[in-house]
Design a protein around this motif. Sequence first.
Motif, short mmCIF file in Angstrom:
data_model
loop_
_atom_site.label_atom_id
_atom_site.label_comp_id
_atom_site.label_asym_id
_atom_site.label_seq_id
_atom_site.Cartn_x
_atom_site.Cartn_y
_atom_site.Cartn_z
N LYS A 69 34.21 34.11 32.03
CA LYS A 69 33.76 35.21 32.87
C LYS A 69 34.12 36.59 32.28
O LYS A 69 33.76 37.62 32.84
N TRP A 70 34.83 36.58 31.15
CA TRP A 70 35.20 37.84 30.50
C TRP A 70 33.94 38.52 29.97
O TRP A 70 33.17 37.95 29.22
N GLN A 71 33.71 39.78 30.38
CA GLN A 71 32.46 40.45 30.06
C GLN A 71 32.60 41.54 29.00
O GLN A 71 31.64 42.21 28.65
N ASN A 104 37.76 42.18 34.60
CA ASN A 104 36.81 41.21 34.05
C ASN A 104 36.42 41.52 32.60
O ASN A 104 35.54 40.88 32.04
N LYS A 135 35.06 44.35 31.44
CA LYS A 135 34.10 45.45 31.27
C LYS A 135 34.83 46.74 30.96
O LYS A 135 35.99 46.91 31.31
#
Length: 377
Positions: free
Chosen positions: A278-280, A290, A292
Amino acid sequence: QIEKRHSEAYYASANNAVNKIAPLMKDYRLKDLTPTVLDDIHKRIDDMIKTEYVVTAKSTLAEAVKKAARYKTVFCRNNNVSVQTLKAALQMRHICYASACLIAQGVNMDVEEVFNVQVRQVPYKSAYTEGMKQAIRNTLAEAAKLGIVKRNYARKLYITTKHPDSVKVSSMSIADAQKLMQTCNRLDIRKKLIITFLLFTGARKGEVCGLDWDDIDFENKTVFIQRQYEAVSKKGLILKAPKTKSSIRKVELPDALIETIKEYRLWYENKRIEVGDKWQGENNVLVAQNGKRLHPTTVRNWLDEALLLAGLPHCSVHSLRHTNISILIAAGVSPVAVASRVGHSKTSTTMDIYADFLGSSDREASGKLNDYFAMDS
Protein backbone atom coordinates in the motif's frame (compact mmCIF):
# COMPACT_ATOMS: atom_id res chain seq x y z
CA GLN A 1 4.55 34.44 -24.22
CA ILE A 2 4.25 35.59 -20.61
CA GLU A 3 2.88 32.20 -19.59
CA LYS A 4 5.85 30.45 -21.21
CA ARG A 5 8.40 32.69 -19.50
CA HIS A 6 7.10 32.14 -15.96
CA SER A 7 6.30 29.20 -13.72
CA GLU A 8 2.79 27.75 -13.53
CA ALA A 9 2.42 28.93 -9.94
CA TYR A 10 3.45 32.48 -10.78
CA TYR A 11 1.22 32.66 -13.84
CA ALA A 12 -1.80 31.31 -11.94
CA SER A 13 -1.21 33.75 -9.07
CA ALA A 14 -0.75 36.70 -11.44
CA ASN A 15 -3.88 35.71 -13.37
CA ASN A 16 -5.93 35.68 -10.18
CA ALA A 17 -4.51 39.08 -9.22
CA VAL A 18 -5.37 40.58 -12.62
CA ASN A 19 -8.95 39.33 -12.33
CA LYS A 20 -9.24 40.94 -8.88
CA ILE A 21 -7.93 44.35 -9.89
CA ALA A 22 -9.54 44.55 -13.36
CA PRO A 23 -12.71 46.28 -12.03
CA LEU A 24 -10.54 49.00 -10.41
CA MET A 25 -8.71 49.77 -13.66
CA LYS A 26 -11.35 49.33 -16.32
CA ASP A 27 -11.82 53.08 -16.80
CA TYR A 28 -8.12 53.80 -17.38
CA ARG A 29 -5.87 53.50 -20.39
CA LEU A 30 -2.25 52.50 -19.80
CA LYS A 31 -1.02 56.00 -20.51
CA ASP A 32 -3.44 57.35 -17.85
CA LEU A 33 -1.65 55.45 -15.09
CA THR A 34 0.35 58.28 -13.54
CA PRO A 35 1.87 58.06 -10.03
CA THR A 36 -1.15 59.92 -8.59
CA VAL A 37 -3.62 57.57 -10.25
CA LEU A 38 -1.63 54.50 -9.21
CA ASP A 39 -1.40 55.73 -5.63
CA ASP A 40 -5.20 55.97 -5.60
CA ILE A 41 -5.54 52.48 -7.10
CA HIS A 42 -3.15 51.11 -4.47
CA LYS A 43 -5.24 52.65 -1.69
CA ARG A 44 -8.37 51.09 -3.18
CA ILE A 45 -6.62 47.74 -3.34
CA ASP A 46 -5.67 48.07 0.34
CA ASP A 47 -9.32 48.85 1.16
CA MET A 48 -10.66 45.76 -0.64
CA ILE A 49 -12.51 43.26 1.53
CA LYS A 50 -13.41 39.62 1.10
CA THR A 51 -16.15 37.38 2.40
CA GLU A 52 -14.74 34.87 4.86
CA TYR A 53 -16.60 31.81 6.09
CA VAL A 54 -15.88 30.19 9.45
CA VAL A 55 -17.33 26.69 9.16
CA THR A 56 -17.48 23.96 11.81
CA ALA A 57 -19.60 20.84 11.89
CA LYS A 58 -22.63 20.31 14.10
CA SER A 59 -22.94 17.15 16.17
CA THR A 60 -25.46 15.83 13.62
CA LEU A 61 -22.86 15.50 10.85
CA ALA A 62 -21.28 12.23 11.98
CA GLU A 63 -24.60 10.36 11.99
CA ALA A 64 -25.58 11.89 8.63
CA VAL A 65 -22.32 10.72 7.02
CA LYS A 66 -22.75 7.25 8.49
CA LYS A 67 -26.23 6.99 6.98
CA ALA A 68 -25.03 8.21 3.58
CA ALA A 69 -22.21 5.65 3.23
CA ARG A 70 -20.93 2.70 5.19
CA TYR A 71 -17.29 3.73 4.79
CA LYS A 72 -15.87 7.26 5.00
CA THR A 73 -13.52 6.54 2.08
CA VAL A 74 -16.50 5.64 -0.10
CA PHE A 75 -18.34 8.79 0.96
CA CYS A 76 -15.31 10.92 0.11
CA ARG A 77 -14.80 9.29 -3.27
CA ASN A 78 -18.46 9.67 -4.21
CA ASN A 79 -18.59 13.35 -3.21
CA ASN A 80 -15.16 14.58 -4.31
CA VAL A 81 -14.02 15.35 -0.76
CA SER A 82 -10.62 14.42 0.61
CA VAL A 83 -10.46 12.04 3.57
CA GLN A 84 -8.42 14.64 5.48
CA THR A 85 -11.14 17.27 5.00
CA LEU A 86 -13.91 14.97 6.19
CA LYS A 87 -11.80 13.92 9.16
CA ALA A 88 -11.22 17.59 10.07
CA ALA A 89 -14.95 18.29 9.81
CA LEU A 90 -15.88 15.36 12.04
CA GLN A 91 -13.32 16.57 14.60
CA MET A 92 -15.13 19.94 14.67
CA ARG A 93 -12.16 21.72 13.08
CA HIS A 94 -12.57 24.53 10.55
CA ILE A 95 -13.00 23.59 6.90
CA CYS A 96 -13.65 25.73 3.84
CA TYR A 97 -17.19 26.60 2.82
CA ALA A 98 -16.89 24.87 -0.56
CA SER A 99 -15.99 21.56 1.12
CA ALA A 100 -18.85 21.97 3.58
CA CYS A 101 -21.24 22.36 0.64
CA LEU A 102 -19.94 19.14 -0.95
CA ILE A 103 -20.32 17.22 2.31
CA ALA A 104 -23.83 18.60 2.89
CA GLN A 105 -24.77 17.63 -0.65
CA GLY A 106 -23.47 14.13 0.01
CA VAL A 107 -25.78 13.70 3.01
CA ASN A 108 -28.72 15.34 1.17
CA MET A 109 -29.06 18.18 3.66
CA ASP A 110 -28.69 21.96 3.60
CA VAL A 111 -25.31 23.27 4.72
CA GLU A 112 -26.83 25.02 7.76
CA GLU A 113 -28.38 21.74 8.94
CA VAL A 114 -25.02 20.05 9.51
CA PHE A 115 -22.62 23.00 9.81
CA ASN A 116 -22.32 26.17 11.84
CA VAL A 117 -21.55 28.88 9.29
CA GLN A 118 -20.36 32.35 10.27
CA VAL A 119 -19.94 34.94 7.51
CA ARG A 120 -17.77 38.00 7.95
CA GLN A 121 -16.19 40.70 5.80
CA VAL A 122 -12.43 41.07 6.33
CA PRO A 123 -9.63 42.97 4.56
CA TYR A 124 -7.08 41.11 2.50
CA LYS A 125 -3.67 40.52 4.06
CA SER A 126 -0.80 42.69 2.84
CA ALA A 127 0.91 39.72 1.19
CA TYR A 128 -2.14 39.19 -1.01
CA THR A 129 -2.62 42.86 -1.91
CA GLU A 130 1.08 43.11 -2.68
CA GLY A 131 0.54 40.39 -5.28
CA MET A 132 -2.07 42.57 -6.95
CA LYS A 133 0.28 45.55 -6.97
CA GLN A 134 3.05 43.35 -8.34
CA ALA A 135 0.76 42.37 -11.22
CA ILE A 136 0.30 46.07 -12.06
CA ARG A 137 4.06 46.69 -11.87
CA ASN A 138 4.82 43.76 -14.13
CA THR A 139 2.14 44.75 -16.64
CA LEU A 140 3.50 48.29 -16.91
CA ALA A 141 7.06 46.97 -17.11
CA GLU A 142 6.04 44.93 -20.18
CA ALA A 143 4.26 47.98 -21.63
CA ALA A 144 7.40 50.09 -21.14
CA LYS A 145 9.55 47.46 -22.89
CA LEU A 146 7.15 47.51 -25.84
CA GLY A 147 7.14 51.32 -25.94
CA ILE A 148 3.43 51.57 -25.13
CA VAL A 149 4.20 53.79 -22.13
CA LYS A 150 7.22 55.98 -21.48
CA ARG A 151 7.98 54.61 -18.02
CA ASN A 152 6.65 52.26 -15.39
CA TYR A 153 5.05 54.52 -12.78
CA ALA A 154 4.06 51.50 -10.69
CA ARG A 155 7.65 51.05 -9.57
CA LYS A 156 8.17 51.56 -5.84
CA LEU A 157 10.26 54.60 -6.70
CA TYR A 158 7.04 56.48 -7.55
CA ILE A 159 4.56 54.90 -5.14
CA THR A 160 4.14 56.12 -1.55
CA THR A 161 1.23 54.03 -0.25
CA LYS A 162 1.85 51.20 2.17
CA HIS A 163 -0.60 48.56 3.40
CA PRO A 164 -1.64 49.22 7.03
CA ASP A 165 -0.84 45.68 8.20
CA SER A 166 2.52 45.41 6.42
CA VAL A 167 5.30 44.60 8.86
CA LYS A 168 9.03 44.13 8.80
CA VAL A 169 10.60 40.74 8.29
CA SER A 170 9.54 38.48 11.15
CA SER A 171 12.02 36.07 12.68
CA MET A 172 12.52 34.26 15.95
CA SER A 173 15.10 35.28 18.51
CA ILE A 174 18.08 32.96 18.87
CA ALA A 175 16.82 31.94 22.32
CA ASP A 176 13.37 31.03 20.95
CA ALA A 177 14.94 29.16 18.02
CA GLN A 178 17.06 27.14 20.46
CA LYS A 179 13.98 26.40 22.57
CA LEU A 180 12.12 25.22 19.47
CA MET A 181 15.02 22.96 18.53
CA GLN A 182 15.05 21.42 22.02
CA THR A 183 11.30 20.82 21.80
CA CYS A 184 11.77 18.99 18.49
CA ASN A 185 13.42 16.13 20.40
CA ARG A 186 9.99 15.43 21.98
CA LEU A 187 8.22 15.24 18.60
CA ASP A 188 7.61 12.56 16.01
CA ILE A 189 10.79 12.17 13.90
CA ARG A 190 9.05 13.51 10.78
CA LYS A 191 8.09 16.71 12.60
CA LYS A 192 11.56 17.01 14.09
CA LEU A 193 13.16 16.63 10.66
CA ILE A 194 11.11 19.25 8.82
CA ILE A 195 11.51 21.93 11.52
CA THR A 196 15.22 21.20 11.92
CA PHE A 197 15.72 21.25 8.15
CA LEU A 198 13.96 24.61 7.75
CA LEU A 199 15.91 26.23 10.58
CA PHE A 200 19.30 24.86 9.51
CA THR A 201 19.03 25.51 5.77
CA GLY A 202 16.67 28.48 5.35
CA ALA A 203 14.95 26.53 2.58
CA ARG A 204 11.41 27.35 1.55
CA LYS A 205 8.61 25.01 2.66
CA GLY A 206 7.83 23.86 -0.88
CA GLU A 207 11.51 23.18 -1.58
CA VAL A 208 11.78 20.81 1.39
CA CYS A 209 8.51 19.04 0.47
CA GLY A 210 9.88 18.60 -3.05
CA LEU A 211 13.06 16.78 -2.00
CA ASP A 212 13.91 13.27 -3.24
CA TRP A 213 16.43 10.99 -1.58
CA ASP A 214 18.76 11.37 -4.57
CA ASP A 215 19.07 15.06 -3.70
CA ILE A 216 20.80 14.30 -0.40
CA ASP A 217 24.53 13.46 -0.50
CA PHE A 218 25.37 11.92 2.87
CA GLU A 219 29.05 11.52 2.05
CA ASN A 220 29.63 15.18 1.18
CA LYS A 221 26.91 16.42 3.56
CA THR A 222 25.00 18.46 0.99
CA VAL A 223 21.49 18.76 -0.38
CA PHE A 224 20.68 19.72 -3.95
CA ILE A 225 17.55 21.88 -4.09
CA GLN A 226 16.14 21.70 -7.61
CA ARG A 227 12.34 21.55 -7.32
CA GLN A 228 9.46 22.53 -5.09
CA TYR A 229 6.06 21.05 -4.31
CA GLU A 230 3.22 23.52 -3.98
CA ALA A 231 -0.43 24.21 -4.67
CA VAL A 232 -1.27 26.01 -7.91
CA SER A 233 -4.66 27.60 -8.43
CA LYS A 234 -7.02 25.32 -10.41
CA LYS A 235 -4.24 22.72 -10.86
CA GLY A 236 -3.78 21.36 -7.36
CA LEU A 237 -0.44 20.18 -5.99
CA ILE A 238 2.40 20.03 -8.51
CA LEU A 239 6.16 19.58 -8.63
CA LYS A 240 7.79 22.55 -10.30
CA ALA A 241 11.06 24.37 -10.69
CA PRO A 242 12.06 26.60 -7.75
CA LYS A 243 11.16 30.27 -7.53
CA THR A 244 14.14 31.51 -9.57
CA LYS A 245 17.14 30.01 -11.39
CA SER A 246 19.35 30.96 -8.46
CA SER A 247 17.03 28.96 -6.20
CA ILE A 248 18.48 25.82 -7.80
CA ARG A 249 21.42 25.37 -5.48
CA LYS A 250 23.58 23.01 -3.45
CA VAL A 251 23.54 23.63 0.29
CA GLU A 252 26.00 22.22 2.83
CA LEU A 253 24.36 20.53 5.80
CA PRO A 254 25.63 20.70 9.40
CA ASP A 255 26.42 17.45 11.20
CA ALA A 256 23.42 17.77 13.54
CA LEU A 257 21.03 17.89 10.59
CA ILE A 258 22.75 14.96 8.86
CA GLU A 259 22.23 12.87 12.00
CA THR A 260 18.55 13.84 12.13
CA ILE A 261 18.13 12.86 8.47
CA LYS A 262 19.76 9.48 9.15
CA GLU A 263 17.44 8.96 12.12
CA TYR A 264 14.48 9.80 9.91
CA ARG A 265 15.74 7.47 7.15
CA LEU A 266 15.49 4.53 9.57
CA TRP A 267 11.87 5.45 10.34
CA TYR A 268 11.20 5.81 6.62
CA GLU A 269 12.56 2.35 5.72
CA ASN A 270 10.71 0.67 8.61
CA LYS A 271 7.47 2.43 7.67
CA ARG A 272 7.77 1.37 4.05
CA ILE A 273 8.17 -2.27 5.13
CA GLU A 274 5.23 -1.95 7.53
CA VAL A 275 2.89 -0.49 4.89
CA GLY A 276 4.02 -2.95 2.22
CA ASP A 277 2.12 -2.97 -1.07
CA LYS A 278 0.00 0.00 0.00
CA TRP A 279 3.08 2.26 0.05
CA GLN A 280 2.44 4.93 -2.60
CA GLY A 281 5.72 6.84 -2.57
CA GLU A 282 8.64 6.52 -4.93
CA ASN A 283 11.69 8.46 -3.86
CA ASN A 284 10.09 11.21 -1.75
CA VAL A 285 11.92 12.31 1.40
CA LEU A 286 9.04 13.87 3.33
CA VAL A 287 6.03 11.58 3.22
CA ALA A 288 2.61 10.99 4.69
CA GLN A 289 1.93 7.68 6.47
CA ASN A 290 1.22 5.95 3.13
CA GLY A 291 4.38 7.15 1.39
CA LYS A 292 2.81 9.95 -0.67
CA ARG A 293 4.70 13.21 -0.84
CA LEU A 294 3.90 15.33 2.23
CA HIS A 295 1.28 18.04 1.71
CA PRO A 296 2.91 21.47 2.37
CA THR A 297 -0.01 22.51 4.59
CA THR A 298 0.92 19.73 7.00
CA VAL A 299 4.18 21.54 7.75
CA ARG A 300 2.16 24.51 8.99
CA ASN A 301 0.19 22.24 11.37
CA TRP A 302 3.34 20.56 12.68
CA LEU A 303 5.04 23.88 13.40
CA ASP A 304 1.94 25.08 15.29
CA GLU A 305 2.10 21.91 17.40
CA ALA A 306 5.79 22.41 18.15
CA LEU A 307 5.36 26.08 19.08
CA LEU A 308 2.48 25.24 21.42
CA LEU A 309 4.53 22.49 23.08
CA ALA A 310 7.48 24.86 23.45
CA GLY A 311 5.30 27.63 24.86
CA LEU A 312 6.37 29.99 22.08
CA PRO A 313 4.24 32.59 20.26
CA HIS A 314 2.76 31.87 16.84
CA CYS A 315 5.01 32.39 13.82
CA SER A 316 4.77 31.43 10.17
CA VAL A 317 6.71 28.62 8.51
CA HIS A 318 8.46 31.22 6.36
CA SER A 319 9.70 32.98 9.50
CA LEU A 320 12.03 29.99 10.05
CA ARG A 321 13.72 30.99 6.79
CA HIS A 322 13.99 34.57 8.05
CA THR A 323 15.41 33.26 11.34
CA ASN A 324 18.09 31.25 9.53
CA ILE A 325 19.13 34.24 7.43
CA SER A 326 19.17 36.71 10.33
CA ILE A 327 21.33 34.31 12.40
CA LEU A 328 23.79 33.97 9.52
CA ILE A 329 24.01 37.74 9.13
CA ALA A 330 24.41 38.26 12.88
CA ALA A 331 27.22 35.66 12.81
CA GLY A 332 29.08 37.78 10.28
CA VAL A 333 28.44 35.69 7.16
CA SER A 334 28.65 37.95 4.11
CA PRO A 335 25.42 38.90 2.27
CA VAL A 336 26.88 37.32 -0.89
CA ALA A 337 27.31 33.96 0.87
CA VAL A 338 23.88 34.21 2.52
CA ALA A 339 22.17 35.06 -0.79
CA SER A 340 23.82 32.07 -2.48
CA ARG A 341 22.88 29.68 0.32
CA VAL A 342 19.20 30.62 0.49
CA GLY A 343 18.66 31.10 -3.24
CA HIS A 344 18.19 34.85 -3.55
CA SER A 345 18.66 35.90 -7.16
CA LYS A 346 20.49 39.08 -6.13
CA THR A 347 22.57 40.03 -3.12
CA SER A 348 20.60 43.28 -3.10
CA THR A 349 17.48 41.25 -2.27
CA THR A 350 19.13 40.00 0.90
CA MET A 351 20.38 43.47 1.77
CA ASP A 352 17.01 45.15 1.14
CA ILE A 353 14.90 42.64 3.06
CA TYR A 354 17.29 42.20 5.99
CA ALA A 355 18.52 45.79 6.25
CA ASP A 356 17.78 45.92 9.99
CA PHE A 357 19.85 42.82 10.67
CA LEU A 358 22.68 44.11 8.49
CA GLY A 359 22.59 47.36 10.41
CA SER A 360 22.79 45.45 13.66
CA SER A 361 25.78 43.45 12.40
CA ASP A 362 27.44 46.67 11.25
CA ARG A 363 27.09 48.16 14.73
CA GLU A 364 28.56 44.99 16.19
CA ALA A 365 31.46 45.18 13.74
CA SER A 366 32.05 48.80 14.71
CA GLY A 367 32.16 47.81 18.35
CA LYS A 368 34.67 45.06 17.65
CA LEU A 369 36.91 47.51 15.75
CA ASN A 370 36.70 49.92 18.64
CA ASP A 371 37.75 47.19 21.06
CA TYR A 372 40.51 46.00 18.76
CA PHE A 373 42.07 49.39 18.16
CA ALA A 374 41.45 50.82 21.62
CA MET A 375 44.65 52.05 23.23
CA ASP A 376 45.39 52.30 26.90
CA SER A 377 45.43 55.92 27.96
